[in-house]
Design a protein around this motif. Structure first.
Motif, PDB file in Angstrom:
ATOM      1  N   UNK A 177     -84.925  64.738-157.089  1.00 30.23           N
ATOM      2  CA  UNK A 177     -83.379  64.925-157.782  1.00 30.23           C
ATOM      3  C   UNK A 177     -82.635  65.760-156.872  1.00 30.23           C
ATOM      4  N   UNK A 178     -81.558  65.855-157.065  1.00 28.30           N
ATOM      5  CA  UNK A 178     -80.923  66.472-156.228  1.00 28.30           C
ATOM      6  C   UNK A 178     -79.289  66.890-156.947  1.00 28.30           C
ATOM      7  N   UNK A 179     -78.915  68.119-156.995  1.00 33.74           N
ATOM      8  CA  UNK A 179     -77.505  68.212-157.736  1.00 33.74           C
ATOM      9  C   UNK A 179     -76.178  67.986-156.370  1.00 33.74           C
ATOM     10  N   UNK A 180     -75.204  67.484-155.958  1.00 35.45           N
ATOM     11  CA  UNK A 180     -74.439  66.710-155.295  1.00 35.45           C
ATOM     12  C   UNK A 180     -73.948  68.619-154.655  1.00 35.45           C
ATOM     13  N   UNK A 181     -74.241  68.698-153.356  1.00 36.58           N
ATOM     14  CA  UNK A 181     -74.105  70.030-152.424  1.00 36.58           C
ATOM     15  C   UNK A 181     -74.629  71.136-153.483  1.00 36.58           C
ATOM     16  N   UNK A 182     -75.556  71.534-153.780  1.00 39.41           N
ATOM     17  CA  UNK A 182     -76.432  71.831-154.541  1.00 39.41           C
ATOM     18  C   UNK A 182     -76.232  74.022-153.532  1.00 39.41           C
ATOM     19  N   UNK A 183     -76.406  73.368-152.162  1.00 42.67           N
ATOM     20  CA  UNK A 183     -76.900  74.536-151.094  1.00 42.67           C
ATOM     21  C   UNK A 183     -75.054  75.417-150.823  1.00 42.67           C
ATOM     22  N   UNK A 184     -74.486  74.593-150.694  1.00 47.50           N
ATOM     23  CA  UNK A 184     -72.799  74.439-150.829  1.00 47.50           C
ATOM     24  C   UNK A 184     -72.628  75.974-151.441  1.00 47.50           C
ATOM     25  N   UNK A 198     -59.903  62.860-161.219  1.00 45.15           N
ATOM     26  CA  UNK A 198     -58.111  63.432-160.995  1.00 45.15           C
ATOM     27  C   UNK A 198     -58.200  64.184-159.491  1.00 45.15           C
ATOM     28  N   UNK A 199     -59.668  64.683-159.158  1.00 37.41           N
ATOM     29  CA  UNK A 199     -59.197  65.162-157.436  1.00 37.41           C
ATOM     30  C   UNK A 199     -60.017  65.074-156.985  1.00 37.41           C
ATOM     31  N   UNK A 200     -60.185  63.879-156.126  1.00 37.89           N
ATOM     32  CA  UNK A 200     -61.031  62.983-155.189  1.00 37.89           C
ATOM     33  C   UNK A 200     -60.670  63.679-154.460  1.00 37.89           C
ATOM     34  N   UNK A 201     -62.168  64.112-154.095  1.00 42.51           N
ATOM     35  CA  UNK A 201     -62.965  65.429-152.711  1.00 42.51           C
ATOM     36  C   UNK A 201     -63.325  64.733-151.744  1.00 42.51           C
ATOM     37  N   UNK A 227     -69.190  75.695-152.445  1.00 45.22           N
ATOM     38  CA  UNK A 227     -68.446  74.717-153.462  1.00 45.22           C
ATOM     39  C   UNK A 227     -68.959  73.721-153.565  1.00 45.22           C
ATOM     40  N   UNK A 228     -68.836  72.937-154.037  1.00 40.31           N
ATOM     41  CA  UNK A 228     -69.776  71.670-155.306  1.00 40.31           C
ATOM     42  C   UNK A 228     -68.901  70.541-155.985  1.00 40.31           C
ATOM     43  N   UNK A 229     -69.232  69.829-155.792  1.00 37.83           N
ATOM     44  CA  UNK A 229     -67.993  68.918-156.917  1.00 37.83           C
ATOM     45  C   UNK A 229     -68.449  68.462-158.830  1.00 37.83           C
ATOM     46  N   UNK A 230     -67.245  68.600-158.990  1.00 40.24           N
ATOM     47  CA  UNK A 230     -67.825  69.360-161.249  1.00 40.24           C
ATOM     48  C   UNK A 230     -68.276  67.719-161.447  1.00 40.24           C
ATOM     49  N   UNK A 231     -67.946  66.655-161.177  1.00 38.62           N
ATOM     50  CA  UNK A 231     -68.434  65.246-161.667  1.00 38.62           C
ATOM     51  C   UNK A 231     -67.891  64.390-160.058  1.00 38.62           C
ATOM     52  N   UNK A 232     -69.320  63.466-159.994  1.00 31.53           N
ATOM     53  CA  UNK A 232     -69.781  62.114-159.191  1.00 31.53           C
ATOM     54  C   UNK A 232     -69.428  60.716-160.017  1.00 31.53           C
ATOM     55  N   UNK A 247     -78.627  46.651-151.316  1.00 31.32           N
ATOM     56  CA  UNK A 247     -77.983  47.718-152.330  1.00 31.32           C
ATOM     57  C   UNK A 247     -76.698  47.903-151.799  1.00 31.32           C
ATOM     58  N   UNK A 248     -75.356  47.853-152.746  1.00 30.58           N
ATOM     59  CA  UNK A 248     -74.157  49.112-151.940  1.00 30.58           C
ATOM     60  C   UNK A 248     -73.845  49.742-153.255  1.00 30.58           C
ATOM     61  N   UNK A 249     -74.121  50.940-153.034  1.00 27.27           N
ATOM     62  CA  UNK A 249     -73.464  51.721-154.176  1.00 27.27           C
ATOM     63  C   UNK A 249     -72.571  52.505-153.173  1.00 27.27           C
ATOM     64  N   UNK A 250     -71.097  52.682-153.750  1.00 26.78           N
ATOM     65  CA  UNK A 250     -70.763  53.740-152.973  1.00 26.78           C
ATOM     66  C   UNK A 250     -70.346  54.627-154.416  1.00 26.78           C
ATOM     67  N   UNK A 251     -69.799  56.098-153.797  1.00 30.63           N
ATOM     68  CA  UNK A 251     -70.107  57.351-154.629  1.00 30.63           C
ATOM     69  C   UNK A 251     -68.409  58.565-154.358  1.00 30.63           C
ATOM     70  N   UNK A 252     -67.888  58.720-155.231  1.00 34.89           N
ATOM     71  CA  UNK A 252     -66.929  60.011-154.740  1.00 34.89           C
ATOM     72  C   UNK A 252     -67.251  61.166-155.729  1.00 34.89           C
ATOM     73  N   UNK A 253     -66.415  61.865-155.504  1.00 34.24           N
ATOM     74  CA  UNK A 253     -66.594  63.200-156.230  1.00 34.24           C
ATOM     75  C   UNK A 253     -65.323  63.792-156.383  1.00 34.24           C
ATOM     76  N   UNK A 254     -65.392  64.921-157.336  1.00 27.47           N
ATOM     77  CA  UNK A 254     -63.500  65.537-157.566  1.00 27.47           C
ATOM     78  C   UNK A 254     -64.808  67.185-158.582  1.00 27.47           C
ATOM     79  N   UNK A 255     -63.139  67.746-158.266  1.00 31.29           N
ATOM     80  CA  UNK A 255     -63.785  69.189-158.685  1.00 31.29           C
ATOM     81  C   UNK A 255     -63.139  69.151-160.082  1.00 31.29           C
TER      82      UNK A 255
END
Length: 313
Positions: free
Chosen positions: A100-107, A67-70, A109-114, A305-313
């Motif tokens: 394994x990791x959660x995206x931007x877990x070091x930041x 809903x809110x692409x970051x 703020x991090x995205x809620x969804x990937x 291999x082409x995998x795209x990624x986007x994220x949102x809060x």
């Protein structure tokens, strides 16, 4: 921990949701459903398969799922921006596993969804493994969990365009120092512009977090990826010859500055990979994950291999 205790991402198909087998059918389903948020929290990860989505028809699908692409601001992995806040997945050589990791877990703020989209499936391998982050935390030995209780300290050394790792311009998607400082000031980080034009950033973060809906405590840090031990014995030894750990592009310690033992980060890395469930890609597949409840990585592969990624809060 050697299994995933029965957890699997939920697979959704045209037949299971009553939609036509097309990108338009998936978009119509997403616009009409009212329980996607609850379903994602319950299942933690959703795989959309056989909807014949292509890169050209992806945009309305992303609008429905994110809903809110970051933007990938302050991200530390190498990627290429290919659209409106759409990126290639991490561009590491295909023979390597990405742990394994959660995206931007070091930041701060991090995205809620990937959201991941498979534009080109590899010839072999290349799965995106996913792990239940609550089970990941539970899989660790008591002494490891206790050692991390005070949190961790991350250090980044970002160059000015030439050097090892990422530049600060690529990391923050700007060449304006004032914009970078404004961003960092809101993140509880400390920073220093260096005489060579580079930027040094230090952040202290907790090692775990709780999901805002379920309340589950989950493992939520990237200490294993930031630690020299995760580079492998030979690589770590070679880097140690030319620069101290705190001069590497990224490094980590416990929050009080004391070193994290190598065997701790290796356990963290290996237990998660052992517990992970592989999502094997077919062209047109989409994978939506709750970024707090689920960690992700990448298996080695051959062929394009082409995998795209986007994220949102």
């Amino acid at each position: 921990m050697t299994d995933h205790q029965g957890w699997q991402p939920l697979e959704l198909s045209p037949a299971s949701v009553g939609a036509t087998a097309s990108a338009e059918g998936l978009a119509a389903y997403l616009s009409s459903t009212t329980d996607l948020d609850a379903l994602l929290v319950k299942e933690k990860a959703l795989v959309f398969r056989d909807f014949r989505v292509t890169e050209d028809t992806l945009e309305p699908i992303m609008d429905g799922l994110l809903p809110n692409r970051l933007a990938y601001v302050h991200g530390n992995s190498p990627r290429t921006k290919v659209g409106r806040n759409v990126y290639t997945s991490t561009e590491y050589p295909p023979e390597f596993t990405i742990s394994m990791h959660n995206e931007l877990s070091y930041a701060h703020q991090w995205p809620a969804r990937l959201l991941f989209f498979c534009a080109t499936a590899p010839e072999t391998g290349g799965a995106t493994p996913v792990v239940d982050a609550r089970l990941w935390l539970e899989s660790l030995d008591d002494d490891v969990r206790e050692a991390y209780a005070g949190g961790v300290r991350y250090t980044q050394n970002l160059h000015d365009g030439f050097g090892l790792g990422k530049s600060w311009q690529d990391t923050f998607e700007t060449d304006d120092r004032a914009e970078v400082e404004e961003f960092l000031a809101a993140t509880e980080a400390t920073w220093q512009w260096r005489r060579d034009g580079g930027l040094r950033i230090t952040q202290q973060r907790p090692a775990t977090t709780r999901h805002p809906v379920t309340g589950d405590e989950v493992w939520f840090n990237q200490s294993d990826q930031w630690h020299p031990a995760a580079l492998g014995d030979d690589t770590a030894a070679e880097l140690a010859k030319v620069m101290p750990a705190d001069e590497l592009p990224q490094s980590v310690s416990f929050a009080d500055g004391s070193p994290i033992p190598a065997d701790h980060v290796i356990q963290v890395r290996d237990r998660a990979l052992a517990a992970a469930v592989d999502v094997n890609w077919r062209q047109g597949d989409l994978l939506l994950i709750d970024n707090v409840l689920v960690g992700h990585g990448r298996r080695p592969f051959t062929g394009p291999r082409r995998v795209l990624v986007a994220m949102s809060n």
